[in-house]
Design a protein around this motif. Structure first.
Motif, PDB file in Angstrom:
ATOM      1  N   GLU A  50       0.839  -1.206   0.000  1.00  8.95           N
ATOM      2  CA  GLU A  50       0.000   0.000   0.000  1.00  8.95           C
ATOM      3  C   GLU A  50       0.874   1.257   0.000  1.00  8.95           C
ATOM      4  OE1 GLU A  50      -3.396   2.168   2.794  1.00  8.95           O
ATOM      5  OE2 GLU A  50      -2.490   0.290   3.451  1.00  8.95           O
ATOM      6  N   ALA A  51       1.922   1.256   0.813  1.00  8.03           N
ATOM      7  CA  ALA A  51       2.823   2.406   0.875  1.00  8.03           C
ATOM      8  C   ALA A  51       3.537   2.610  -0.458  1.00  8.03           C
ATOM      9  CB  ALA A  51       3.854   2.214   1.991  1.00  8.03           C
ATOM     10  N   ARG A  52       3.974   1.532  -1.072  1.00 11.63           N
ATOM     11  CA  ARG A  52       4.644   1.634  -2.374  1.00 11.63           C
ATOM     12  C   ARG A  52       3.687   2.213  -3.415  1.00 11.63           C
ATOM     13  NH1 ARG A  52       5.878  -1.809  -7.043  1.00 11.63           N
ATOM     14  NH2 ARG A  52       7.940  -1.187  -7.796  1.00 11.63           N
ATOM     15  N   GLY A  53       2.456   1.720  -3.433  1.00 12.33           N
ATOM     16  CA  GLY A  53       1.458   2.242  -4.367  1.00 12.33           C
ATOM     17  C   GLY A  53       1.148   3.709  -4.119  1.00 12.33           C
ATOM     18  N   GLU A  54       1.050   4.078  -2.848  1.00 11.69           N
ATOM     19  CA  GLU A  54       0.772   5.474  -2.487  1.00 11.69           C
ATOM     20  C   GLU A  54       1.915   6.386  -2.937  1.00 11.69           C
ATOM     21  OE1 GLU A  54      -1.057   8.822  -1.238  1.00 11.69           O
ATOM     22  OE2 GLU A  54      -1.945   6.837  -1.395  1.00 11.69           O
ATOM     23  N   ALA A  55       3.143   5.933  -2.763  1.00  9.64           N
ATOM     24  CA  ALA A  55       4.301   6.730  -3.186  1.00  9.64           C
ATOM     25  C   ALA A  55       4.278   6.942  -4.698  1.00  9.64           C
ATOM     26  CB  ALA A  55       5.600   6.044  -2.760  1.00  9.64           C
ATOM     27  N   ARG A  56       3.965   5.914  -5.423  1.00  5.12           N
ATOM     28  CA  ARG A  56       3.924   6.025  -6.884  1.00  5.12           C
ATOM     29  C   ARG A  56       2.765   6.902  -7.347  1.00  5.12           C
ATOM     30  NH1 ARG A  56       4.805   0.511  -9.796  1.00  5.12           N
ATOM     31  NH2 ARG A  56       5.415   1.928 -11.460  1.00  5.12           N
ATOM     32  N   ARG A  57       1.607   6.771  -6.684  1.00  2.00           N
ATOM     33  CA  ARG A  57       0.438   7.588  -7.062  1.00  2.00           C
ATOM     34  C   ARG A  57       0.645   9.071  -6.764  1.00  2.00           C
ATOM     35  NH1 ARG A  57      -2.209   3.243  -5.404  1.00  2.00           N
ATOM     36  NH2 ARG A  57      -2.434   3.887  -3.258  1.00  2.00           N
ATOM     37  N   SER A  58       1.171   9.343  -5.578  1.00  2.00           N
ATOM     38  CA  SER A  58       1.283  10.732  -5.117  1.00  2.00           C
ATOM     39  C   SER A  58       2.553  11.428  -5.599  1.00  2.00           C
ATOM     40  CB  SER A  58       1.234  10.784  -3.585  1.00  2.00           C
ATOM     41  OG  SER A  58       2.416  10.218  -3.045  1.00  2.00           O
ATOM     42  N   GLY A  59       3.561  10.659  -5.970  1.00  2.00           N
ATOM     43  CA  GLY A  59       4.832  11.256  -6.352  1.00  2.00           C
ATOM     44  C   GLY A  59       5.644  11.730  -5.163  1.00  2.00           C
TER      45      GLY A  59
END
Length: 145
Positions: A50-59
């Motif tokens: 989830e954290a990895r996905g959030e980092a990629r989504r938010s930049g």
């Protein structure tokens, strides 16, 4: 006419069954512990993904914080309350030296591209253990058994 009671063969059969059950009990208890630690490792892995996905989504950088003293972990800044490992289990986190904060918590960080400095989160309860690992270069998360 037969006297009331049990024969020697019946008594031996009951004692044999009871002995087998007593021998299997510790294995059954540890099997339950194995399921608990595997489920906890899956929760850790899901939070890391989830954290990895959030980092990629938010930049922006995203971090998962682990408190080894209380067994709590969660995505930093999330409205969701921290998750916890099973009672009695031990949480161990291997991460880079700069990942610890003043409160004694350790973070595994993901950058905007989804990469990470990596780390490993191990959960142990009695004889059972499971771990989630973050690849230091790609940020991919996997479960170790």
């Amino acid at each position: 006419m037969r006297a009331a009671g049990f024969t020697l063969v019946e008594t031996l059969a009951v004692l044999t069954v009871a002995g087998l059950a007593a021998a299997a009990l510790p294995r059954l208890v540890d099997a339950g512990a194995g399921g608990l630690v595997r489920a906890a490792a899956e929760e850790v892995a899901a939070t890391l993904r989830e954290a990895r996905g959030e980092a990629r989504r938010s930049g922006r950088t995203a971090r998962v914080l682990f408190d080894t003293a209380t067994g709590a972990f969660g995505l930093e800044g999330s409205a969701r309350p921290p998750r916890r490992i099973p009672p009695g289990a031990v949480l161990a986190v291997e991460a880079t030296a700069d990942a610890a904060d003043a409160g004694g918590r350790i973070a595994i960080r993901f950058d905007a591209e989804g990469g990470s400095h990596g780390g490993r989160v191990r959960i142990a309860l009695r004889q059972a253990a499971a771990a989630a690992e973050v690849d230091w270069l790609t940020g991919h998360v996997r479960i170790l058994r």
